[in-house]
Design a protein around this motif. Structure first.
Motif, PDB file in Angstrom:
ATOM      1  N   LYS A   1       6.582   5.193  10.359  1.00 47.32           N
ATOM      2  CA  LYS A   1       8.078   4.506  10.023  1.00 47.32           C
ATOM      3  C   LYS A   1       8.146   4.287   8.584  1.00 47.32           C
ATOM      4  CE  LYS A   1      10.297   0.152  11.071  1.00 47.32           C
ATOM      5  NZ  LYS A   1      10.286  -1.057  11.619  1.00 47.32           N
ATOM      6  N   HIS A   2       7.448   3.989   7.785  1.00 41.56           N
ATOM      7  CA  HIS A   2       7.668   3.386   6.551  1.00 41.56           C
ATOM      8  C   HIS A   2       7.025   4.579   5.233  1.00 41.56           C
ATOM      9  CE1 HIS A   2       9.157  -0.298   7.768  1.00 41.56           C
ATOM     10  NE2 HIS A   2       8.274  -0.721   8.500  1.00 41.56           N
ATOM     11  N   GLN A   3       6.266   5.162   5.872  1.00 42.33           N
ATOM     12  CA  GLN A   3       5.619   6.309   4.841  1.00 42.33           C
ATOM     13  C   GLN A   3       5.982   7.766   5.037  1.00 42.33           C
ATOM     14  OE1 GLN A   3       3.924   5.637   1.987  1.00 42.33           O
ATOM     15  NE2 GLN A   3       4.038   3.333   2.450  1.00 42.33           N
ATOM     16  N   TYR A   4       7.199   7.977   5.561  1.00 41.06           N
ATOM     17  CA  TYR A   4       7.563   9.155   6.191  1.00 41.06           C
ATOM     18  C   TYR A   4       7.558  10.357   5.130  1.00 41.06           C
ATOM     19  CZ  TYR A   4      10.745  12.687   8.412  1.00 41.06           C
ATOM     20  OH  TYR A   4      11.283  13.889   8.696  1.00 41.06           O
ATOM     21  N   GLU A   5       7.957   9.874   3.943  1.00 43.89           N
ATOM     22  CA  GLU A   5       8.057  11.019   2.874  1.00 43.89           C
ATOM     23  C   GLU A   5       6.609  11.476   2.558  1.00 43.89           C
ATOM     24  OE1 GLU A   5      10.243   8.446   2.849  1.00 43.89           O
ATOM     25  OE2 GLU A   5      11.768   9.816   3.021  1.00 43.89           O
ATOM     26  N   TYR A   6       5.508  10.640   2.551  1.00 49.22           N
ATOM     27  CA  TYR A   6       4.096  10.998   2.209  1.00 49.22           C
ATOM     28  C   TYR A   6       3.821  11.873   3.377  1.00 49.22           C
ATOM     29  CZ  TYR A   6      -0.887  10.698   2.080  1.00 49.22           C
ATOM     30  OH  TYR A   6      -2.053  10.838   2.294  1.00 49.22           O
ATOM     31  N   LEU A   7       3.986  11.420   4.683  1.00 46.95           N
ATOM     32  CA  LEU A   7       3.547  12.613   5.716  1.00 46.95           C
ATOM     33  C   LEU A   7       4.373  13.775   5.776  1.00 46.95           C
ATOM     34  CD1 LEU A   7       3.552   9.853   8.594  1.00 46.95           C
ATOM     35  CD2 LEU A   7       1.683  10.540   7.124  1.00 46.95           C
ATOM     36  N   GLN A   8       5.577  13.801   5.466  1.00 46.85           N
ATOM     37  CA  GLN A   8       6.174  14.821   5.224  1.00 46.85           C
ATOM     38  C   GLN A   8       5.707  15.894   4.132  1.00 46.85           C
ATOM     39  OE1 GLN A   8      10.431  14.441   4.482  1.00 46.85           O
ATOM     40  NE2 GLN A   8      10.935  15.811   6.370  1.00 46.85           N
ATOM     41  N   GLN A   9       5.168  15.174   3.192  1.00 49.44           N
ATOM     42  CA  GLN A   9       4.833  16.150   2.013  1.00 49.44           C
ATOM     43  C   GLN A   9       3.591  16.650   2.097  1.00 49.44           C
ATOM     44  OE1 GLN A   9       5.378  13.560  -1.599  1.00 49.44           O
ATOM     45  NE2 GLN A   9       7.600  13.638  -1.113  1.00 49.44           N
ATOM     46  N   ASN A  10       2.776  15.921   2.894  1.00 48.72           N
ATOM     47  CA  ASN A  10       1.141  16.372   3.097  1.00 48.72           C
ATOM     48  C   ASN A  10       0.970  16.281   4.450  1.00 48.72           C
ATOM     49  OD1 ASN A  10       0.412  15.802  -0.007  1.00 48.72           O
ATOM     50  ND2 ASN A  10       1.623  13.834   0.802  1.00 48.72           N
ATOM     51  N   PRO A  11       1.486  17.021   5.576  1.00 43.83           N
ATOM     52  CA  PRO A  11       0.887  17.068   6.774  1.00 43.83           C
ATOM     53  C   PRO A  11      -0.224  18.049   7.173  1.00 43.83           C
ATOM     54  CG  PRO A  11       3.047  18.666   6.289  1.00 43.83           C
ATOM     55  CD  PRO A  11       2.725  17.891   5.013  1.00 43.83           C
ATOM     56  N   THR A  12      -0.453  18.910   6.276  1.00 37.72           N
ATOM     57  CA  THR A  12      -1.653  19.673   6.574  1.00 37.72           C
ATOM     58  C   THR A  12      -2.694  19.013   6.234  1.00 37.72           C
ATOM     59  OG1 THR A  12      -0.254  21.718   6.236  1.00 37.72           O
ATOM     60  CG2 THR A  12      -2.742  21.815   6.174  1.00 37.72           C
ATOM     61  N   GLU A  13      -3.055  18.350   4.909  1.00 38.25           N
ATOM     62  CA  GLU A  13      -4.027  17.380   4.560  1.00 38.25           C
ATOM     63  C   GLU A  13      -4.388  16.278   5.410  1.00 38.25           C
ATOM     64  OE1 GLU A  13      -1.620  18.496   2.803  1.00 38.25           O
ATOM     65  OE2 GLU A  13      -2.058  19.471   0.772  1.00 38.25           O
ATOM     66  N   ILE A  14      -3.318  15.636   5.815  1.00 35.42           N
ATOM     67  CA  ILE A  14      -3.474  14.710   6.715  1.00 35.42           C
ATOM     68  C   ILE A  14      -4.113  15.104   8.073  1.00 35.42           C
ATOM     69  CG2 ILE A  14      -2.192  12.688   8.029  1.00 35.42           C
ATOM     70  CD1 ILE A  14      -0.204  12.847   5.756  1.00 35.42           C
TER      71      ILE A  14
ATOM     72  N   LEU B   1       0.729  -1.389  -0.062  1.00 37.23           N
ATOM     73  CA  LEU B   1      -0.102  -0.001  -0.024  1.00 37.23           C
ATOM     74  C   LEU B   1       0.845   1.272   0.084  1.00 37.23           C
ATOM     75  CD1 LEU B   1      -2.705  -0.795   2.664  1.00 37.23           C
ATOM     76  CD2 LEU B   1      -2.839  -1.127   0.157  1.00 37.23           C
ATOM     77  N   GLN B   2       0.525   2.264  -0.556  1.00 43.23           N
ATOM     78  CA  GLN B   2       0.922   3.638  -0.722  1.00 43.23           C
ATOM     79  C   GLN B   2       0.601   4.315   0.465  1.00 43.23           C
ATOM     80  OE1 GLN B   2       3.798   4.110  -2.709  1.00 43.23           O
ATOM     81  NE2 GLN B   2       3.531   1.799  -3.328  1.00 43.23           N
ATOM     82  N   GLY B   3       1.255   5.658   0.701  1.00 45.42           N
ATOM     83  CA  GLY B   3       0.741   6.386   1.839  1.00 45.42           C
ATOM     84  C   GLY B   3      -0.620   6.738   2.032  1.00 45.42           C
ATOM     85  N   LEU B   4      -1.241   7.248   0.820  1.00 44.79           N
ATOM     86  CA  LEU B   4      -2.648   7.677   0.714  1.00 44.79           C
ATOM     87  C   LEU B   4      -3.663   6.436   1.297  1.00 44.79           C
ATOM     88  CD1 LEU B   4      -4.837   9.767   0.571  1.00 44.79           C
ATOM     89  CD2 LEU B   4      -4.874   9.143  -1.931  1.00 44.79           C
ATOM     90  N   ASP B   5      -3.395   5.224   0.648  1.00 40.66           N
ATOM     91  CA  ASP B   5      -4.173   4.299   0.878  1.00 40.66           C
ATOM     92  C   ASP B   5      -3.925   3.636   2.401  1.00 40.66           C
ATOM     93  OD1 ASP B   5      -5.115   3.537  -1.627  1.00 40.66           O
ATOM     94  OD2 ASP B   5      -3.520   2.494  -2.257  1.00 40.66           O
ATOM     95  N   VAL B   6      -2.705   3.738   2.893  1.00 40.55           N
ATOM     96  CA  VAL B   6      -2.506   3.281   4.369  1.00 40.55           C
ATOM     97  C   VAL B   6      -3.142   4.207   5.035  1.00 40.55           C
ATOM     98  CG1 VAL B   6      -0.750   3.177   6.146  1.00 40.55           C
ATOM     99  CG2 VAL B   6      -0.007   2.300   3.767  1.00 40.55           C
TER     100      VAL B   6
END
Length: 467
Positions: free
Chosen positions: A127-140, A97-102
């Motif tokens: 731990k494993h989707q750090y880049e996704y979280l770092q790129q989209n912290p506001t949306e998340i 799964l990619q970041g959004l799916d997780v």
């Protein structure tokens, strides 16, 4: 004597899930053309999920032909099958799964109220989707802020925004931020912005909530003042006015004095004019300073957080970049200090623990190793189970990391003047003459380092000092 057959039990439940023998529950997961019928068992669901336990006990589930019927339009069949496998046998695989799916899976898990899995998926995201979280912290953050159970993810996103708040405050997204989220950010001590920038941003946000109100304060009527004051009221105590310079206060704050309590204005004026010492809020400051490492091979601090985790043998959870427990001091760079074994020993011998990072030519792969002891030119082997070799198939993707610890009682690291660094008695990774090589995996497990000789663009050696 006791016996443990939990693995066998888990396998049997997985078989039951696959053949759905004796099922008494029909679940319609998904919606529209993506709906799928899934069969399961009520006793297992009620034990493992608070959502189903409440549904069965309160008789919320309707029954047709002896089967309980559930409709879960918000949960896709793919996600529900992942959750169901965990419910039945305690197994979950998130690697595909990619970041959004997780994140979507996490929302589904929360709907079914499976607390153990909520914690597990949050940990995997961080731990494993750090880049996704770092790129989209506001949306998340906007997605999860109403979910009280997402504590770890919530704190992570807040910290990421506070470390680089300009990415949010200077973006078009800022004026659309919900008031409770903005309030949370302004309460933070580690929001790394000058106080006047925070004030300017707050005023911009306030105008955006009331586009019909003119920008010129002098043209406001009583109704305009009341509207703007009501929106701004909750935020005023969060602005640290005493840390705004007198010039900025008079130029950018005082013109909005109709929105501020009169006693606050008087106190601030007195503070600036009389220069009296009064008790004020402390300035905002970071919880910790994000370190900068002198590397030309990698430019992501997450690599050093992972190295620290491997050094501490915390392989099940990586450190965050703001709590790295080691300092990494550059001792040697081949392109700078000379790509020779003599230069390596001159710079790195007797300097304690070191980690070596090697960039393989014509690829994005980096490899290397950790020596927890020290290098020297003693014509000897050193043994330690704390040494390791590693590989990132793609240096820009921390998820491609692999690590292997020494399994050799005699040949963990080699210290010979006619070699550079040596890991393993079979040259699992070593520098000889002017080339790097990996002859076999005798002292360390395979981590994907190319077998044979290979050219490199550069390599670096960092001294590791635990804080």
């Amino acid at each position: 004597m006791s016996f443990d057959y939990s693995q066998e039990l888990s396998s049997d439940y997985e078989k039951l899930l696959e053949n759905d023998e004796g099922y008494d529950v029909i679940i319609h997961a998904g919606e529209n053309e993506n709906v799928k019928e899934i069969h399961t068992h009520s006793n297992i669901l009620r034990i493992r999920s608070q959502y189903f336990r409440m549904a069965f006990s309160n008789e919320l589930a309707k029954k047709e032909n002896g089967k309980f019927i559930f409709n879960l339009p918000n949960i896709s069949p793919q996600f529900f099958k992942i959750i169901l496998r965990f419910i039945y046998c305690g197994k979950i695989d998130l690697t595909k799964l990619q970041g959004l799916d997780v994140l979507k899976l996490l929302m589904a898990v929360d709907e079914l109220k499976i607390q153990t899995l909520i914690l597990c998926v949050q940990e995997y995201l961080i731990k494993h989707q750090y880049e996704y979280l770092q790129q989209n912290p506001t949306e998340i953050l906007e997605t999860v802020y109403q979910h009280e159970t997402f504590t770890e993810l919530w704190n992570f996103c807040l910290e990421e925004i506070c470390k680089e708040p300009e990415l949010l405050f200077n973006s078009d997204k800022f004026i659309n931020l919900k008031a409770p989220l903005l309030e949370l950010l302004l309460k933070r001590d580690d929001l790394l912005l000058d106080e006047i920038v925070i004030w300017d941003s707050l005023i911009k946000w306030n105008f955006a909530q009331h586009p019909s109100i003119q920008q010129d304060v002098k043209k406001w009527n009583k109704e305009d003042i009341t509207i703007m004051e009501r929106t701004l009221h909750r935020f005023i105590p969060l602005i640290r006015f005493y840390h705004i310079s007198s010039e900025d206060f008079f130029d950018k704050v005082y013109s909005f004095k109709v929105l501020l309590p009169e006693d606050l204005i008087n106190k601030i004026l007195e503070f600036h004019l009389k220069k009296q010492n009064i008790e004020i809020q402390p300035p905002r400051k970071p919880k910790s300073i994000k370190p900068i490492y002198d590397s030309v091979i990698i430019n992501n601090n997450k690599h050093f957080a992972i190295f620290s985790s491997w050094i501490e043998k915390k392989n099940d959870s990586y450190y965050n970049v703001i709590n790295i427990p080691c300092n990494f001091n550059l001792l040697y760079r081949a392109s700078r200090d000379g790509n020779t074994k003599e230069a390596f020993h001159n710079k790195c011998d007797n300097k304690g623990a070191t980690i070596i990072i090697v960039k393989i030519s014509n690829s994005d792969q980096i490899v290397g190793g950790f020596n927890p002891l020290f290098w020297d030119s003693s014509y000897s082997w050193k043994s330690t189970k704390d040494s390791f070799i590693f590989s990132f198939t793609n240096k820009n993707d921390v998820q491609s990391a692999k690590v292997g610890y020494s399994n050799d009682d005699q040949h963990s690291v080699g210290c010979f003047p006619n070699y550079g660094p040596i890991f393993g008695g079979g040259d699992d990774l070593s520098f000889y003459s002017n080339y790097w090589q990996c002859n076999n995996n005798r002292s360390y497990p395979s981590v994907g380092i190319p077998i044979g000789r290979f050219n490199v663009d550069d390599y670096e050696v960092f001294q590791v000092i635990k804080k």
